[in-house]
Design an enzyme around this catalytic site. Structure first.
Site, PDB file in Angstrom:
ATOM      1  N   ASP A 284       0.848  -1.174   0.000  1.00  0.00           N
ATOM      2  CA  ASP A 284       0.000   0.000   0.000  1.00  0.00           C
ATOM      3  C   ASP A 284       0.892   1.235   0.000  1.00  0.00           C
ATOM      4  O   ASP A 284       1.834   1.302   0.781  1.00  0.00           O
ATOM      5  CB  ASP A 284      -0.878   0.009   1.264  1.00  0.00           C
ATOM      6  CG  ASP A 284      -2.328   0.251   0.946  1.00  0.00           C
ATOM      7  OD1 ASP A 284      -2.636   1.353   0.468  1.00  0.00           O
ATOM      8  OD2 ASP A 284      -3.145  -0.659   1.165  1.00  0.00           O
TER       9      ASP A 284
ATOM     10  N   ASP B 289      -3.106   4.515  -2.179  1.00  0.00           N
ATOM     11  CA  ASP B 289      -4.173   4.924  -1.266  1.00  0.00           C
ATOM     12  C   ASP B 289      -4.582   6.381  -1.455  1.00  0.00           C
ATOM     13  O   ASP B 289      -3.722   7.265  -1.562  1.00  0.00           O
ATOM     14  CB  ASP B 289      -3.658   4.744   0.175  1.00  0.00           C
ATOM     15  CG  ASP B 289      -4.709   5.089   1.213  1.00  0.00           C
ATOM     16  OD1 ASP B 289      -5.687   4.347   1.306  1.00  0.00           O
ATOM     17  OD2 ASP B 289      -4.545   6.113   1.910  1.00  0.00           O
TER      18      ASP B 289
ATOM     19  N   GLU C  34      -6.533   3.775  -5.990  1.00  0.00           N
ATOM     20  CA  GLU C  34      -7.835   3.955  -5.342  1.00  0.00           C
ATOM     21  C   GLU C  34      -8.297   5.338  -5.762  1.00  0.00           C
ATOM     22  O   GLU C  34      -7.720   6.339  -5.360  1.00  0.00           O
ATOM     23  CB  GLU C  34      -7.672   3.890  -3.823  1.00  0.00           C
ATOM     24  CG  GLU C  34      -9.000   3.897  -3.114  1.00  0.00           C
ATOM     25  CD  GLU C  34      -8.919   4.259  -1.638  1.00  0.00           C
ATOM     26  OE1 GLU C  34      -9.737   3.754  -0.885  1.00  0.00           O
ATOM     27  OE2 GLU C  34      -8.056   5.066  -1.244  1.00  0.00           O
TER      28      GLU C  34
ATOM     29  N   HIS D  56     -11.162  -4.032   2.474  1.00  0.00           N
ATOM     30  CA  HIS D  56     -11.184  -3.791   3.923  1.00  0.00           C
ATOM     31  C   HIS D  56     -12.020  -2.579   4.317  1.00  0.00           C
ATOM     32  O   HIS D  56     -12.120  -2.273   5.509  1.00  0.00           O
ATOM     33  CB  HIS D  56      -9.745  -3.610   4.405  1.00  0.00           C
ATOM     34  CG  HIS D  56      -9.121  -2.390   3.806  1.00  0.00           C
ATOM     35  ND1 HIS D  56      -8.807  -2.303   2.460  1.00  0.00           N
ATOM     36  CD2 HIS D  56      -8.814  -1.191   4.328  1.00  0.00           C
ATOM     37  CE1 HIS D  56      -8.321  -1.111   2.208  1.00  0.00           C
ATOM     38  NE2 HIS D  56      -8.318  -0.420   3.320  1.00  0.00           N
ATOM     39  N   ASP D  57     -12.551  -1.846   3.357  1.00  0.00           N
ATOM     40  CA  ASP D  57     -13.401  -0.689   3.669  1.00  0.00           C
ATOM     41  C   ASP D  57     -14.874  -0.992   3.400  1.00  0.00           C
ATOM     42  O   ASP D  57     -15.716  -0.117   3.534  1.00  0.00           O
ATOM     43  CB  ASP D  57     -13.015   0.519   2.801  1.00  0.00           C
ATOM     44  CG  ASP D  57     -11.638   1.056   3.131  1.00  0.00           C
ATOM     45  OD1 ASP D  57     -11.214   0.929   4.298  1.00  0.00           O
ATOM     46  OD2 ASP D  57     -10.987   1.619   2.229  1.00  0.00           O
TER      47      ASP D  57
END
Ligand code: NOJ
Length: 559
Positions: free
Chosen positions: A101, A202, A259, A332-333
């Site tokens: 990440d 990210d 993202e 994970h969100d």
């Protein structure tokens, strides 16, 4: 259609690990790097060849690692840099490449850069973050951070405020400052030197702020307006992104999946065009966010599977010409896809497979989120005390303080909390699902005795085996990677269907999104002559689709 270049990462199948919840190897209740290494054989068995690791960097963990204290260190709870090197090496031996990440919009407030920056107004690093004086005794602007409350935090020492789009322990870096950008680029080179394949990038669309720092129009009765209005995909961001590409990503051949909330379809070229785009792949979120009311605060809106289809198809069609998608249903969100888009009760098994077939064979590189491949479901959290996620806890506190009933917020969290995707991986029916020998940092879903990897490995008809077949199929036929995407049965809310065509070979994926038998007049004719190469039912459909039926048909190229 423009022919897309063949690239290894387009042919890959990726798997996302949320390290905290994957596998604990030392009994402290927290997943760690050694735990991941121990499970590499499982990932190889599944058939993936690309691993995205959510942050394992040193961090005070305010936002579970997305608040980085040291880009070059590993958080103690996760292990050491030697463990990281071992993981890289063991993954390499199994043909699995690693993507880390890249959190470059902000650091932790405990990062040495920020400590220096906050030490005085004259600090050489003052300008590395975004500092502003107050506005008549209040915050500089009425921007609200993504996790609730003001996006500005007051600093007693200097009497100024710093900006944070996320938690107050995640101060935003000032990308306008060239030294900041150079420091980030050298960190990227450092990680590439270690042998990783690239990054999941990210919150990258937040890095440019509206330079006028305007007051925003807040909704009725609200003091703040979402920071996104002044910090998401702002004009001028491409200058930063192109420099990032030139100075750090491209020279190293880094693969990247950005993202990219806030990026409209028209900009797909800027972001991921094969030649001109900044990144190699893009995550878009419209299909997973269709249940929330735009501009609302923890409020739902009406949605159905037609909207889900449309959200995906729109980007699919465009990606025939430009760019490459990162395909996903979970991360994970977000919550578990079978609970949201399928049926996590009676039809859990069938609907999990159906959803898998639907998204996995679209145009792009598929990402599987840990546990998705065994059909993990949302977790029955009984009270707010069982939640751990900062944004869920903030939301509960703020909204109940404003008088909203706790039950309403708990209902919202049951369907939206990021913790739904963060409960520990369910390995077997032993205590705590085989995740830890200690006390897990977050509750294990009680359905682990039934839904777990061991059971899935034993059962040749399990969700896991279906994923393995999907992976094998995609590896066998390049039409499923490079094929043109064409939507069929567009107007139906019940059936999801598309064609992939490449060099004379054709595939059709057909899915029933409902728990009912669905008739469609053109079905038999459309599928005529096709060979059924995969389905979640044993027998072939006759003119109609059974509950949550999914099937893949193939027509070979004429010889
Ligand atoms: C997106 C990440 O996926 C999320 O988990 C995190 O909280 C924010 N970016 C801030 O880094």
């Amino acid at each position: 259609m423009r022919e897309q270049k063949r690239q290894w990462w387009k042919e890959s199948v990726a798997y996302q690990i949320y390290p905290r919840s994957f596998q604990d190897s030392n009994g402290d209740g927290i997943g760690d790097l050694r735990g991941i290494t121990e499970r590499l054989d499982y990932l190889q068995y599944l058939g993936i060849d690309l691993l995205w690791l959510s942050p394992v960097y040193d961090s005070p963990n305010d936002d579970n690692g997305y608040d980085i204290r040291d880009y070059h260190g590993i958080l103690d709870e996760y292990g050491t840099m030697e463990d990281m090197d071992e993981l890289l090496e063991e993954a390499r031996k199994r043909g699995i490449r690693l993507v880390m990440d890249l959190v470059a919009n902000h650091t932790s407030d405990e990062h040495a850069w920020f400590i220096e920056s906050r030490s005085s107004k004259d600090s050489p690093k003052r300008d590395w973050y975004i500092w502003r004086p107050g506005n008549e005794g209040a915050e500089p602007t009425n921007w609200e951070c993504a996790f609730g409350g003001s996006a500005w935090e007051y600093d007693e020492n200097s009497g100024e405020y710093y900006l944070h789009c996320f938690s107050k322990k995640q101060p935003d870096l000032n990308w306008e400052n060239e030294e900041v950008r150079q420091a980030l680029y050298s960190m990227i080179h450092w990680w590439m030197d270690k042998g990783i394949a690239g990054f999941r990038v990210d919150a990258i669309t937040y890095i440019k702020k509206n330079p006028a720092f305007p007051q925003l129009a807040a909704a009725d009765g609200r003091r703040y307006a979402p920071v996104e209005q002044a910090s998401l995909n702002q004009e001028g961001i491409l200058d930063f992104l192109r420099e990032l590409k030139q100075e750090a990503l491209e020279p190293r051949g880094a693969i990247t999946v950005a993202e990219a909330p806030g990026v409209p379809l028209e900009q797909i070229r800027d972001f991921v065009d094969e030649t001109d785009g900044v990144f190699t792949m893009l995550f878009q979120f419209s299909h997973v966010d269709l249940d929330i009311k735009p501009g609302g605060k923890a409020e739902f809106t009406d949605w159905d599977m037609k909207k889900f289809k449309e959200a995906l198809s729109l980007w699919q069609r465009e990606s025939n010409r430009h760019g490459w998608m990162g395909l996903f249903l979970e991360n994970h969100d977000h919550v578990r896809s079978v609970s949201k888009f399928g049926d996590d009760g009676q039809y859990r098994d069938l609907s999990a497979k159906m959803l898998a077939a639907y998204y996995f064979l679209m145009r792009g590189t598929p990402f599987i989120y840990q546990g998705q491949e065994i059909g993990m479901t949302n977790c029955p959290f009984d009270s707010i005390d069982e939640y751990r996620d900062i944004s869920s806890l903030n939301l509960y506190r703020e909204e109940t303080a404003k008088g909203r009933p706790a039950s309403e917020i708990l209902d919202y969290l049951g369907k939206r909390s990021r913790d739904q995707g963060r409960t520990p991986m369910q390995w077997n029916a032993d205590r705590e699902a085989g995740f830890t020998s200690g006390t897990p940092w977050i509750k294990v879903n009680p359905n682990y005795t039934e839904i777990n990897v061991e059971n899935n490995m034993r059962d040749e008809h399990s969700v896991l085996q279906f994923y393995r077949k999907l992976i094998a199929l995609r590896r066998q036929y390049s039409a499923l990677v490079y094929g043109f995407y064409e939507e069929l049965c567009e107007d139906s809310a019940d059936i999801g269907m598309y064609r992939r065509i490449h060099e004379g070979e054709t595939f059709i994926v057909v899915c029933n999104f409902t728990a009912d038998r669905v008739e469609w007049a053109g079905l038999t004719e459309t599928l005529a002559g096709g060979e059924r190469v995969l389905s979640n039912y044993e027998t072939e459909a006759q003119g109609s689709l059974r509950p949550y039926e999914a099937a893949v048909y193939r027509w070979a190229a004429a010889t």
